[in-house]
Design an enzyme around this catalytic site. Structure first.
Site, PDB file in Angstrom:
ATOM      1  N   GLU A  77      68.951  69.391  77.161  1.00 43.04           N
ATOM      2  CA  GLU A  77      68.868  68.469  78.303  1.00 43.04           C
ATOM      3  C   GLU A  77      69.037  69.242  79.606  1.00 43.04           C
ATOM      4  OE1 GLU A  77      71.717  65.347  77.777  1.00 43.04           O
ATOM      5  OE2 GLU A  77      70.459  64.270  76.343  1.00 43.04           O
ATOM      6  N   THR A  99      48.145  64.153  79.810  1.00 44.33           N
ATOM      7  CA  THR A  99      48.550  64.477  78.450  1.00 44.33           C
ATOM      8  C   THR A  99      48.065  65.902  78.188  1.00 44.33           C
ATOM      9  OG1 THR A  99      46.489  63.571  77.577  1.00 44.33           O
ATOM     10  CG2 THR A  99      48.398  62.113  77.562  1.00 44.33           C
ATOM     11  N   ASP A 151      45.677  60.520  87.222  1.00 45.33           N
ATOM     12  CA  ASP A 151      45.933  60.634  85.785  1.00 45.33           C
ATOM     13  C   ASP A 151      44.720  61.315  85.163  1.00 45.33           C
ATOM     14  OD1 ASP A 151      46.299  60.367  83.087  1.00 45.33           O
ATOM     15  OD2 ASP A 151      46.980  58.282  83.166  1.00 45.33           O
ATOM     16  N   LYS A 173      44.312  66.169  74.745  1.00 47.02           N
ATOM     17  CA  LYS A 173      42.916  65.695  74.706  1.00 47.02           C
ATOM     18  C   LYS A 173      41.999  66.890  74.986  1.00 47.02           C
ATOM     19  CE  LYS A 173      44.173  60.931  75.760  1.00 47.02           C
ATOM     20  NZ  LYS A 173      45.544  60.837  76.224  1.00 47.02           N
ATOM     21  N   TYR A 192      68.751  71.316  71.207  1.00 46.28           N
ATOM     22  CA  TYR A 192      68.860  70.365  72.326  1.00 46.28           C
ATOM     23  C   TYR A 192      68.953  71.121  73.639  1.00 46.28           C
ATOM     24  CZ  TYR A 192      69.018  65.392  71.548  1.00 46.28           C
ATOM     25  OH  TYR A 192      68.647  64.092  71.360  1.00 46.28           O
ATOM     26  N   ARG A 205      50.561  67.223  71.101  1.00 43.29           N
ATOM     27  CA  ARG A 205      50.806  65.916  71.731  1.00 43.29           C
ATOM     28  C   ARG A 205      51.978  66.060  72.684  1.00 43.29           C
ATOM     29  NH1 ARG A 205      47.569  62.637  68.760  1.00 43.29           N
ATOM     30  NH2 ARG A 205      47.970  60.986  70.247  1.00 43.29           N
TER      31      ARG A 205
END
Ligand SMILES: Cc1ncc(COP(=O)(O)O)c(C=O)c1O
Length: 418
Positions: A53, A223, A197, A226, A51, A232
């Site tokens: 954060e 993203t 985008d 692609k 973790y 991902r």
């Protein structure tokens, strides 16, 4: 996979089956690609156990000696590859990344302008079923009926009338170059934040095969999975430092908790790969392949939205062929040609049974296929669709024959990572 096979043979078998399916089919889904073995390895590491954060140097958990270095490397590689001053590599995927743009600049009820979904925009650009369309006031632009292209005069007119606080350019089914300078001029005129985008075209931008939004858009959202050929995930970038703090705050603590560190590492690897000469050549070949495939399909009487393509993507209206996009995509899938059915501009059919199919060349180019193979694929698409329009018996015959020929082709072009 030996541990997976012994702990959960059912899932292990399904993973193997999916690997075989990916190896044996021609991936023409415009939003997909094959990542390298190195990217795959990074996603399957112990980094998933941690973790973290916060951001490098400012975390809410101890034990960040290694994670801070990994995230810093990913950030620096993104900045260098795209030529931006700020990069956030933590968004879990493209939709949360776009939501963070709203969080950074808008309050609920504010006006957002984006391309309508049926014209090629993404759900998160203010479409009605998305939180972005429900919680904000969406206004939309589309494409001209006669050209299939965005009309920048119309975009300006709508912007002047509606005064959006945020404008999205880019989308999910746009076969043509996005005019970033023209969008930036309109955004400046109405005092809006411009978000580009580039989810679909990020790899083309990185490889110099599509103009860059850097210097034009205030925020760049993408993203990583692609054309960029990463895991991902997603990134938010900004040309200047002006918006850095707002974007970071929107991602964490605004919308997300701990970043997915295994994904961050894999993004770093993909960004390293994307900075090579090989990747530049790849990006240009993706476009050359799409053009060759578009020419073959047009020569065979297919109706291409906007008449062709400038990037990796082709959108076809199958109405003149006398068949819907969904049965065509299903028949093509059975023949080993994987596409998706898609609405086309001014579609008279429903989104779940639309008139078009969308095709992309990022995946086949990653397998090393070139223009000759694209012409062959165009011929197969024509044979299956034409047979389907004639009836079931003809279709079965064509599907069986093409499926055999597809397997022969895919065996000659092994996919990366498999
Ligand atoms: C232009 C664009 N933006 C955002 C997204 C959302 O990405 P994700 O599916 O990772 O949430 C997509 C996905 O297809 C897209 O095409």
């Amino acid at each position: 996979m030996s541990s997976l096979s012994s702990v959960d043979p059912q899932i292990a078998e399904l993973v193997k089956a999916e690997e075989r399916r990916q190896a044996d089919t021609v991936k023409l889904i415009a939003s997909e690609n094959y990542v390298s073995k190195a990217v795959l390895e990074a996603t399957g590491t112990v980094l998933t156990n941690k973790y973290s954060e916060g951001y490098p140097g400012k975390r809410y958990y101890e034990g960040q000696q290694v994670i801070d270095q990994i995230e810093t490397i990913a950030i620096e590689r993104a900045k260098s590859l795209f030529g931006v001053n700020h990069a956030n590599v933590q968004p879990y995927s493209g939709s949360p990344a776009n939501l963070a743009v709203y969080m950074a600049f808008l309050t609920p009820g504010d006006t957002v302008m984006g391309m309508g979904l049926p014209f090629g925009g993404h759900l998160t650009h203010g479409w009605s079923v998305s939180a972005t369309g429900k919680w904000f006031n969406p206004v939309r632009y589309g494409v001209r009926k006669d050209t299939g292209r965005v009309d920048m005069d119309e975009v300006r007119e709508i912007a002047l009338r509606e005064r959006p606080k945020l404008i999205f350019c880019g989308g999910t089914a746009i076969p043509r170059t996005i005019d970033f300078p023209a969008f930036a001029e309109i955004a400046r005129e109405v005092g809006a934040v411009l978000a580009a985008d580039i989810a679909h075209i990020a790899g083309l931008v990185a490889g110099g095969a599509h103009p860059s939004p850097v210097g034009h858009a205030d925020v760049i959202s993408t993203t990583t999975h692609k054309t960029l050929r990463g895991p991902r995930g997603a990134m938010l970038m900004a040309t200047s430092d002006e918006h850095a703090a707002a974007l970071n705050k929107a991602v964490f603590p605004g919308l997300q908790g701990g970043p997915h560190n295994h994904t961050t590492a894999a993004i770093a690897v993909a960004l390293k790969e994307a900075a090579t000469d090989d990747f530049r050549a790849y990006a240009h070949q993706v476009v050359a392949n799409a053009r060759a495939l578009a020419e073959e399909l047009a020569a065979r009487g297919f109706d291409l939205v906007s008449g062709g393509t400038d990037n990796h993507l082709i959108l076809m209206d199958l109405t003149p062929k006398g068949i819907g996009g969904k049965p065509a995509a299903q028949a093509l899938d059975r023949a080993g040609l994987e596409t998706n059915y898609n609405t086309v501009p001014f579609d008279t059919r429903k989104p779940f049974d639309p008139s078009g199919i969308r095709i992309g060349t990022a995946g086949v180019t990653s397998r090393g296929m070139g223009e000759d193979e694209m012409r062959q694929i165009g011929a197969w698409i024509d044979q299956v669709v034409t047979a389907l329009a004639k009836g079931e018996d003809e279709a079965e015959h064509a599907i069986t024959r093409v499926a055999g020929e597809v397997r022969e082709l895919t065996s000659r072009f092994p996919a990366p990572g498999l």
